[in-house]
Design a protein around this motif. Structure first.
Motif, PDB file in Angstrom:
ATOM      1  N   GLN A   5       0.834  -1.194   0.000  1.00  0.00           N
ATOM      2  CA  GLN A   5       0.000   0.000   0.000  1.00  0.00           C
ATOM      3  C   GLN A   5       0.877   1.255   0.000  1.00  0.00           C
ATOM      4  O   GLN A   5       1.843   1.337   0.770  1.00  0.00           O
ATOM      5  CB  GLN A   5      -0.869  -0.004   1.269  1.00  0.00           C
ATOM      6  CG  GLN A   5      -1.773   1.203   1.401  1.00  0.00           C
ATOM      7  CD  GLN A   5      -2.701   1.097   2.608  1.00  0.00           C
ATOM      8  OE1 GLN A   5      -2.468   0.273   3.498  1.00  0.00           O
ATOM      9  NE2 GLN A   5      -3.733   1.909   2.638  1.00  0.00           N
ATOM     10  N   ALA A   6       0.519   2.195  -0.869  1.00  0.00           N
ATOM     11  CA  ALA A   6       1.197   3.498  -0.882  1.00  0.00           C
ATOM     12  C   ALA A   6       0.281   4.522  -0.243  1.00  0.00           C
ATOM     13  O   ALA A   6      -0.916   4.570  -0.543  1.00  0.00           O
ATOM     14  CB  ALA A   6       1.516   3.917  -2.311  1.00  0.00           C
ATOM     15  N   ILE A   7       0.833   5.332   0.679  1.00  0.00           N
ATOM     16  CA  ILE A   7       0.057   6.369   1.341  1.00  0.00           C
ATOM     17  C   ILE A   7       0.712   7.729   1.085  1.00  0.00           C
ATOM     18  O   ILE A   7       1.877   7.925   1.436  1.00  0.00           O
ATOM     19  CB  ILE A   7      -0.026   6.108   2.863  1.00  0.00           C
ATOM     20  CG1 ILE A   7      -0.690   4.746   3.121  1.00  0.00           C
ATOM     21  CG2 ILE A   7      -0.802   7.222   3.566  1.00  0.00           C
ATOM     22  CD1 ILE A   7      -0.569   4.272   4.551  1.00  0.00           C
ATOM     23  N   ASP A   8      -0.050   8.603   0.448  1.00  0.00           N
ATOM     24  CA  ASP A   8       0.427   9.970   0.153  1.00  0.00           C
ATOM     25  C   ASP A   8       1.845   9.974  -0.435  1.00  0.00           C
ATOM     26  O   ASP A   8       2.694  10.775  -0.034  1.00  0.00           O
ATOM     27  CB  ASP A   8       0.419  10.841   1.427  1.00  0.00           C
ATOM     28  CG  ASP A   8      -0.991  11.035   1.965  1.00  0.00           C
ATOM     29  OD1 ASP A   8      -1.931  11.027   1.148  1.00  0.00           O
ATOM     30  OD2 ASP A   8      -1.149  11.165   3.196  1.00  0.00           O
ATOM     31  N   LEU A   9       2.084   9.079  -1.361  1.00  0.00           N
ATOM     32  CA  LEU A   9       3.438   8.897  -1.887  1.00  0.00           C
ATOM     33  C   LEU A   9       3.809  10.022  -2.846  1.00  0.00           C
ATOM     34  O   LEU A   9       3.139  10.266  -3.847  1.00  0.00           O
ATOM     35  CB  LEU A   9       3.527   7.536  -2.582  1.00  0.00           C
ATOM     36  CG  LEU A   9       4.930   6.997  -2.829  1.00  0.00           C
ATOM     37  CD1 LEU A   9       5.660   6.732  -1.514  1.00  0.00           C
ATOM     38  CD2 LEU A   9       4.859   5.704  -3.649  1.00  0.00           C
ATOM     39  N   ASP A  57      14.054   2.678  -5.562  1.00  0.00           N
ATOM     40  CA  ASP A  57      14.202   4.124  -5.611  1.00  0.00           C
ATOM     41  C   ASP A  57      13.546   4.676  -4.339  1.00  0.00           C
ATOM     42  O   ASP A  57      12.551   4.118  -3.877  1.00  0.00           O
ATOM     43  CB  ASP A  57      13.438   4.610  -6.856  1.00  0.00           C
ATOM     44  CG  ASP A  57      13.954   5.937  -7.381  1.00  0.00           C
ATOM     45  OD1 ASP A  57      14.803   6.551  -6.714  1.00  0.00           O
ATOM     46  OD2 ASP A  57      13.480   6.355  -8.445  1.00  0.00           O
ATOM     47  N   SER A  58      14.095   5.727  -3.743  1.00  0.00           N
ATOM     48  CA  SER A  58      13.531   6.227  -2.487  1.00  0.00           C
ATOM     49  C   SER A  58      12.415   7.241  -2.752  1.00  0.00           C
ATOM     50  O   SER A  58      12.432   7.934  -3.772  1.00  0.00           O
ATOM     51  CB  SER A  58      14.624   6.871  -1.646  1.00  0.00           C
ATOM     52  OG  SER A  58      15.092   8.017  -2.317  1.00  0.00           O
ATOM     53  N   ALA A  59      11.461   7.311  -1.825  1.00  0.00           N
ATOM     54  CA  ALA A  59      10.365   8.271  -1.949  1.00  0.00           C
ATOM     55  C   ALA A  59      10.810   9.615  -1.372  1.00  0.00           C
ATOM     56  O   ALA A  59      11.679   9.666  -0.503  1.00  0.00           O
ATOM     57  CB  ALA A  59       9.142   7.757  -1.206  1.00  0.00           C
ATOM     58  N   THR A  60      10.197  10.713  -1.846  1.00  0.00           N
ATOM     59  CA  THR A  60      10.445  12.034  -1.253  1.00  0.00           C
ATOM     60  C   THR A  60       9.683  12.146   0.069  1.00  0.00           C
ATOM     61  O   THR A  60      10.216  12.605   1.072  1.00  0.00           O
ATOM     62  CB  THR A  60      10.016  13.149  -2.226  1.00  0.00           C
ATOM     63  OG1 THR A  60      10.752  12.987  -3.442  1.00  0.00           O
ATOM     64  CG2 THR A  60      10.268  14.523  -1.637  1.00  0.00           C
ATOM     65  N   SER A  61       8.409  11.714   0.065  1.00  0.00           N
ATOM     66  CA  SER A  61       7.635  11.634   1.308  1.00  0.00           C
ATOM     67  C   SER A  61       6.499  10.643   1.121  1.00  0.00           C
ATOM     68  O   SER A  61       6.229  10.186   0.019  1.00  0.00           O
ATOM     69  CB  SER A  61       7.095  13.010   1.716  1.00  0.00           C
ATOM     70  OG  SER A  61       6.170  13.473   0.756  1.00  0.00           O
ATOM     71  N   GLY A  62       5.846  10.316   2.235  1.00  0.00           N
ATOM     72  CA  GLY A  62       4.769   9.337   2.205  1.00  0.00           C
ATOM     73  C   GLY A  62       5.239   8.007   2.767  1.00  0.00           C
ATOM     74  O   GLY A  62       6.367   7.911   3.279  1.00  0.00           O
ATOM     75  N   LEU A  71       8.427   0.586   4.102  1.00  0.00           N
ATOM     76  CA  LEU A  71       9.641   0.569   3.267  1.00  0.00           C
ATOM     77  C   LEU A  71      10.401   1.890   3.323  1.00  0.00           C
ATOM     78  O   LEU A  71      11.618   1.905   3.179  1.00  0.00           O
ATOM     79  CB  LEU A  71       9.265   0.315   1.803  1.00  0.00           C
ATOM     80  CG  LEU A  71       9.529  -1.052   1.222  1.00  0.00           C
ATOM     81  CD1 LEU A  71       8.573  -2.062   1.825  1.00  0.00           C
ATOM     82  CD2 LEU A  71       9.348  -1.016  -0.286  1.00  0.00           C
ATOM     83  N   THR A  72       9.656   2.997   3.493  1.00  0.00           N
ATOM     84  CA  THR A  72      10.323   4.297   3.463  1.00  0.00           C
ATOM     85  C   THR A  72      11.188   4.520   4.704  1.00  0.00           C
ATOM     86  O   THR A  72      11.948   5.469   4.765  1.00  0.00           O
ATOM     87  CB  THR A  72       9.303   5.458   3.337  1.00  0.00           C
ATOM     88  OG1 THR A  72       8.496   5.487   4.514  1.00  0.00           O
ATOM     89  CG2 THR A  72       8.417   5.291   2.119  1.00  0.00           C
ATOM     90  N   ARG A  73      11.050   3.621   5.693  1.00  0.00           N
ATOM     91  CA  ARG A  73      11.869   3.728   6.907  1.00  0.00           C
ATOM     92  C   ARG A  73      13.030   2.741   6.900  1.00  0.00           C
ATOM     93  O   ARG A  73      13.771   2.652   7.869  1.00  0.00           O
ATOM     94  CB  ARG A  73      11.010   3.456   8.151  1.00  0.00           C
ATOM     95  CG  ARG A  73       9.862   4.421   8.358  1.00  0.00           C
ATOM     96  CD  ARG A  73      10.351   5.750   8.921  1.00  0.00           C
ATOM     97  NE  ARG A  73       9.250   6.689   9.064  1.00  0.00           N
ATOM     98  CZ  ARG A  73       8.846   7.509   8.105  1.00  0.00           C
ATOM     99  NH1 ARG A  73       9.435   7.497   6.906  1.00  0.00           N
ATOM    100  NH2 ARG A  73       7.836   8.336   8.302  1.00  0.00           N
ATOM    101  N   MET A  74      13.160   1.967   5.821  1.00  0.00           N
ATOM    102  CA  MET A  74      14.191   0.917   5.819  1.00  0.00           C
ATOM    103  C   MET A  74      15.522   1.441   5.302  1.00  0.00           C
ATOM    104  O   MET A  74      15.562   2.312   4.438  1.00  0.00           O
ATOM    105  CB  MET A  74      13.750  -0.245   4.929  1.00  0.00           C
ATOM    106  CG  MET A  74      12.642  -1.064   5.537  1.00  0.00           C
ATOM    107  SD  MET A  74      12.358  -2.509   4.495  1.00  0.00           S
ATOM    108  CE  MET A  74      10.935  -3.187   5.337  1.00  0.00           C
ATOM    109  N   ASN A  75      16.607   0.850   5.806  1.00  0.00           N
ATOM    110  CA  ASN A  75      17.926   1.204   5.283  1.00  0.00           C
ATOM    111  C   ASN A  75      18.252   0.315   4.075  1.00  0.00           C
ATOM    112  O   ASN A  75      17.512  -0.617   3.755  1.00  0.00           O
ATOM    113  CB  ASN A  75      18.994   1.117   6.378  1.00  0.00           C
ATOM    114  CG  ASN A  75      19.115  -0.292   6.953  1.00  0.00           C
ATOM    115  OD1 ASN A  75      18.937  -1.282   6.242  1.00  0.00           O
ATOM    116  ND2 ASN A  75      19.419  -0.373   8.246  1.00  0.00           N
ATOM    117  N   ASP A  76      19.366   0.615   3.405  1.00  0.00           N
ATOM    118  CA  ASP A  76      19.717  -0.094   2.176  1.00  0.00           C
ATOM    119  C   ASP A  76      19.833  -1.599   2.382  1.00  0.00           C
ATOM    120  O   ASP A  76      19.444  -2.384   1.526  1.00  0.00           O
ATOM    121  CB  ASP A  76      21.038   0.443   1.606  1.00  0.00           C
ATOM    122  CG  ASP A  76      20.844   1.817   0.968  1.00  0.00           C
ATOM    123  OD1 ASP A  76      19.675   2.202   0.746  1.00  0.00           O
ATOM    124  OD2 ASP A  76      21.858   2.493   0.714  1.00  0.00           O
TER     125      ASP A  76
END
Ligand code: ADP
Ligand code: ADP
Length: 232
Positions: A5-9, A57-62, A71-76
């Motif tokens: 699920q993507a939230i405000d991506l 690829d990393s998100a700008t926000s969301g 996923l946006t909180r995970m490290n490489d």
């Protein structure tokens, strides 16, 4: 249940006056065991969505929720493990390694991870994809359709629950396209896989359970059971 699920991506490329708004706050969820097509004009954000969801690829926000994690909180390192074990990616350009045989290419994700292949699963994939007689061939000895099927087997060899396919039939003739799409559809129906596929082609989209249409970084349509006429 929901696979991802993507939230405000939001995804922006560049800065200042050169900034490109590739994703302008996308909210979407993909059900487990469903085959979704993503359509829309070139430059509308389809590939960016897939690459971001797949952790390439990393998100700008969301936020991107997958299996209880963001996923946006995970490290490489965490993202690498996720891509290695949970997510499959099929590229339009196949990305096969030319010096290796079809079999070696298919097994490459396991080889890189140092994991042993499940021989029964390998045999089933190879059988279903019609690659049995081609295992010792190198990519340049295979047709486009065969190369794409090798790339699909490689994406599925780790048994990912979630598979992203970026224009998987973009380089194929209509016969090979139908084979590849038929296989993806069966893989959803019989193995409970979740597949998200970017395509330009309304016929390809008609194999999916759902079609999402992008325009300028936003979802502008979301159809269940798309048929080729409606999507054109
Ligand atoms: P699509 O897959 O629908 O063709 P993309 O997601 O590739 O669209 O691109 C969305 C927008 O982001 C486009 O304007 C594209 O030019 C821009 N873009 C994509 N990738 C990059 C990048 N690496 N650097 C700068 N801009 C990019
Ligand atoms: P989970 O442990 O995540 O609930 P399942 O019980 O659905 O997984 O899967 C049981 C076994 O089947 C696992 O060993 C897994 O590797 C395999 N498996 C799951 N999904 C698929 C798939 N789509 N294709 C092939 N094998 C799969």
């Amino acid at each position: 249940g929901i696979a991802i699920q993507a939230i405000d991506l939001v995804k922006n490329y560049g800065t200042g006056s050169n900034m490109v708004h590739a994703l302008r706050g996308v909210n979407v969820s993909f059900e487990r065991g469903k085959f979704t097509a993503i359509m829309g004009p070139s430059g509308s954000g389809k590939s960016t969505l897939m690459h971001t969801l797949a952790g390439l690829d990393s998100a700008t926000s969301g936020h991107i929720l997958f299996g209880g994690a963001d996923l946006t909180r995970m490290n490489d390192k965490q993202l690498t493990l996720l891509r290695r074990h949970k997510i499959g990616f099929i590229f339009q350009s196949f990305n096969l390694l030319p010096v290796f045989t079809a079999e070696q290419n298919i097994l490459m994700p396991l080889t890189l991870a140092g994991d042993k292949p499940d021989r029964a699963w390998f045999d089933l994939l190879v059988e279903t994809l019609g690659l049995k007689q081609r295992l010792n061939h190198r990519p340049n000895e295979l047709s486009g359709g065969q190369q794409q099927r090798v790339a699909i087997a490689r994406a599925l060899i780790t048994k990912p629950k979630l598979v992203f396919a970026d224009e998987p039939t973009g380089n194929l003739d209509s016969v090979s396209s139908a084979e590849v799409l038929g296989f993806l559809k069966r893989s959803v129906n019989e193995l409970g896989q979740t597949i998200v596929m970017v395509t330009h082609d309304a016929v390809a989209a008609s194999y999916a359970d759902r079609a999402i249409v992008f325009s300028d970084g936003r979802i502008v349509a979301d159809e269940q059971h798309p048929n080729a006429e409606v999507m054109n």
